[in-house]
Design an enzyme around this catalytic site. Structure first.
Site, mmCIF file in Angstrom:
data_model
loop_
_atom_site.group_PDB
_atom_site.id
_atom_site.type_symbol
_atom_site.label_atom_id
_atom_site.label_comp_id
_atom_site.label_asym_id
_atom_site.label_seq_id
_atom_site.Cartn_x
_atom_site.Cartn_y
_atom_site.Cartn_z
ATOM 1 C CG HIS A 266 -1.842 1.131 1.346
ATOM 2 N ND1 HIS A 266 -3.177 1.030 1.034
ATOM 3 C CD2 HIS A 266 -1.641 2.428 1.726
ATOM 4 C CE1 HIS A 266 -3.761 2.217 1.216
ATOM 5 N NE2 HIS A 266 -2.850 3.080 1.645
ATOM 6 C CD GLU A 267 1.348 3.498 3.678
ATOM 7 O OE1 GLU A 267 1.473 4.569 3.058
ATOM 8 O OE2 GLU A 267 0.317 3.204 4.311
ATOM 9 C CG HIS A 270 0.153 6.120 -0.709
ATOM 10 N ND1 HIS A 270 -0.858 6.827 -1.313
ATOM 11 C CD2 HIS A 270 -0.431 5.457 0.333
ATOM 12 C CE1 HIS A 270 -2.003 6.614 -0.655
ATOM 13 N NE2 HIS A 270 -1.771 5.786 0.346
ATOM 14 C CD GLU A 296 -5.905 5.170 0.327
ATOM 15 O OE1 GLU A 296 -4.921 5.914 0.475
ATOM 16 O OE2 GLU A 296 -6.124 4.178 1.048
HETATM 17 ZN ZN ZN Z 1 -3.222 5.157 1.727
#
Ligand code: ZN
Length: 502
Positions: A266-267, A270, A296
């Site tokens: 997830h990170e 980003h 997101e």
């Molecule tokens: Zn996030």
């Protein structure tokens, strides 16, 4: 000013000023990262002073009349429209909010953060009630200041801080559609009688091996560790200092590999966005990410569309067995174990199918609060009733209910919908990328994610703020943001794992 008389000359002053503003932001960001990862507790008070001083300098630069003059002069430069628009948005937001209100909000946020932490620990909403009421009052005042002279509603004005140009009415349509389709799907999963065996996700996973596996996957995704790093923190996040210095954090559980792996994917999603921002626009108004929803979408795409897919695990499972020095669980069993669907009380633990129902609940409550239709005293009961209605489960404590999220204590009302925008957009972008590349699964199964990353880089990352989010979405996917691609994706999960696609 110089006596440069080329048509671009007026832009130079805007860029010079913007570069300084961006540098101040970079310093603030580095201090924030340090506070979460390295700072000893004794540094907290003085660090607060430093942060406040920098915030003051930043605000002074943003509201400097000379910056407005530079913007005005640049407005006529050919080809500078996007740059001027992006700068104007940020300047307007700073200028429209009176300094006393900004200070009152900052003070109230620090105070509310403390009372929220106490209330959550004590499982007692009454300890947070007064500070929340004051946050709502000040946030409404802020929204009114921002909405003045526009056709935006109060809630629109708050949304716009996180998702430029998003509208409450459009989101209401998306959420109504989602709830109508998701609620019966979740019920059908519950009625299926299928229980997924989660044992393939459990075992003994040493911290170093979990980090090694996460780094391996992030590297394959294309996260550049020469332009980024990863450190331990209480909560996973991605903090950008500059596009050449993007910092991720991670956390782990000893007996379940999922929080660490999916948190890192997830990170890193980003982080890829930040590393892929246009180099030639660094320190300019368009050299930054376009919105929180689009941000997101990048994290959720890698975490969910890639990380929980059958094809990804064709490659990842042997790597998993090697890294953790275990006999690999069966492929299909493992893929099921990372795609469990189960209504839960806690948003951050929610699966892909139920996640947006958590957001729908918050969206409804926030709108009612901001419109003055409910009072802060009504919120706990409204929260519990909404969970019963949307997810079929009722919180048994305030800590697991209305007090679970930090956002409202920080004055972040209008923020939650960006999570759903991200979820919907992740599926929509993934379908568009898959169509362009003529299928991605074959490459995924060999650990090759280049085609996907390059598509995202071209269509999302390298765009910076050249387009507004709505225009970027249409340009990249050929359609406005909708629920269809997302519903196809989650129906795929429920069909594969639970044999239902209601
Ligand atoms: Zn996030």
């Amino acid at each position: 000013m110089t006596n440069d008389t080329t048509p671009e000359a007026p832009l130079a002053e805007l860029r010079r000023r913007w570069a300084e503003i961006t540098d101040i932001e970079a310093a603030m960001s580095l201090l924030g990262w340090d506070q979460e990862t390295n700072m000893p507790p004794g540094g907290a008070a003085a660090r607060g002073d430093v942060a406040a001083t920098l915030a003051g300098i930043h605000h002074a630069r943003m509201t400097d009349p000379a910056l407005r003059d530079a913007l005005e002069a640049a407005a006529d430069v050919d080809g500078a429209e996007a740059e001027v628009r992006a700068a104007q948005r940020a300047v307007d937001q700073s200028v429209k909010i009176p300094a006393e209100l900004a200070q009152a909000l900052a003070r109230q946020q620090s105070q509310a953060l403390v009372s929220w932490q106490k209330a959550r620990a004590a499982d007692d909403f009454s300890l947070f009630r007064d500070d929340l009421a004051e946050i709502v009052r000040l946030t409404c005042e802020q929204a009114d200041a921002l909405a003045a002279g526009t056709d935006r509603s109060r809630y629109d004005a708050l949304l716009d801080l996180y998702e430029p140009d998003a509208r409450e009415a459009d989101l209401a349509v998306l959420f109504d559609g989602l709830v109508a389709e998701l609620a019966p799907l979740v019920q059908a999963v519950a009625d299926s009688g299928v229980t997924v065996d989660e044992s393939p996700a459990h075992g003994e996973f040493p911290q170093e091996a979990q980090l090694a596996f996460g780094r391996l996957v992030a590297g394959r995704m294309g996260f550049d560790f020469d332009a980024g790093r990863i450190d331990r923190a209480a909560h996973p996040f991605c903090s950008t200092i500059t596009r050449g210095d993007v910092r991720l954090t991670w956390r782990w559980e000893d007996d379940d590999f999922r929080p660490a792996l999916f948190g890192i994917m997830h990170e890193a999603g980003h982080g890829l966005y930040e590393q892929g921002l246009p180099a030639d626009a660094a320190r300019t108004p368009i050299g930054a990410a376009v919105s929180l929803g689009v941000h997101e979408s990048q994290s959720r795409l890698w975490e969910n569309l890639v990380g929980r897919s059958d094809a990804f695990w064709r490659w990842a499972l042997p790597e998993f067995a090697t890294t953790f020095d275990v006999t690999a669980p069966g492929h299909d069993a493992l893929v099921r174990a990372v795609n469990v669907v189960r209504p839960s009380l806690i948003r951050v633990e929610a699966d892909e199918v139920t996640y947006n129902l958590h957001i729908a609940a918050r969206f409804g409550i926030e709108r009612a609060l901001v419109a003055g239709d409910v009072s802060v005293d009504d919120v706990p009961a409204l929260w519990d009733d909404t969970y019963s209605e949307l997810l079929g489960i009722r919180p048994t404590s305030a800590a697991d209910g209305v007090l679970q999220d930090i956002h409202w204590s920080m004055g972040a009302i209008g923020y939650f919908p960006t999570y759903t925008i991200g979820n919907l957009l992740a599926s929509q972008l993934f379908e568009a990328a898959t169509d362009t590349a003529g299928g991605l699964d074959g490459a995924f199964a060999t650990g090759d994610f280049t085609a996907l990353r390059d598509w995202l880089r071209t269509n999302v990352h390298a765009q910076g703020r050249r387009l507004l989010p709505g225009d970027l979405i249409e340009a990249a996917t050929g359609a406005p943001l909708g629920t269809d691609a997302f519903m196809r994706h989650v129906r795929g999960i429920t069909a594969d794992v639970y044999g239902v696609a209601a």
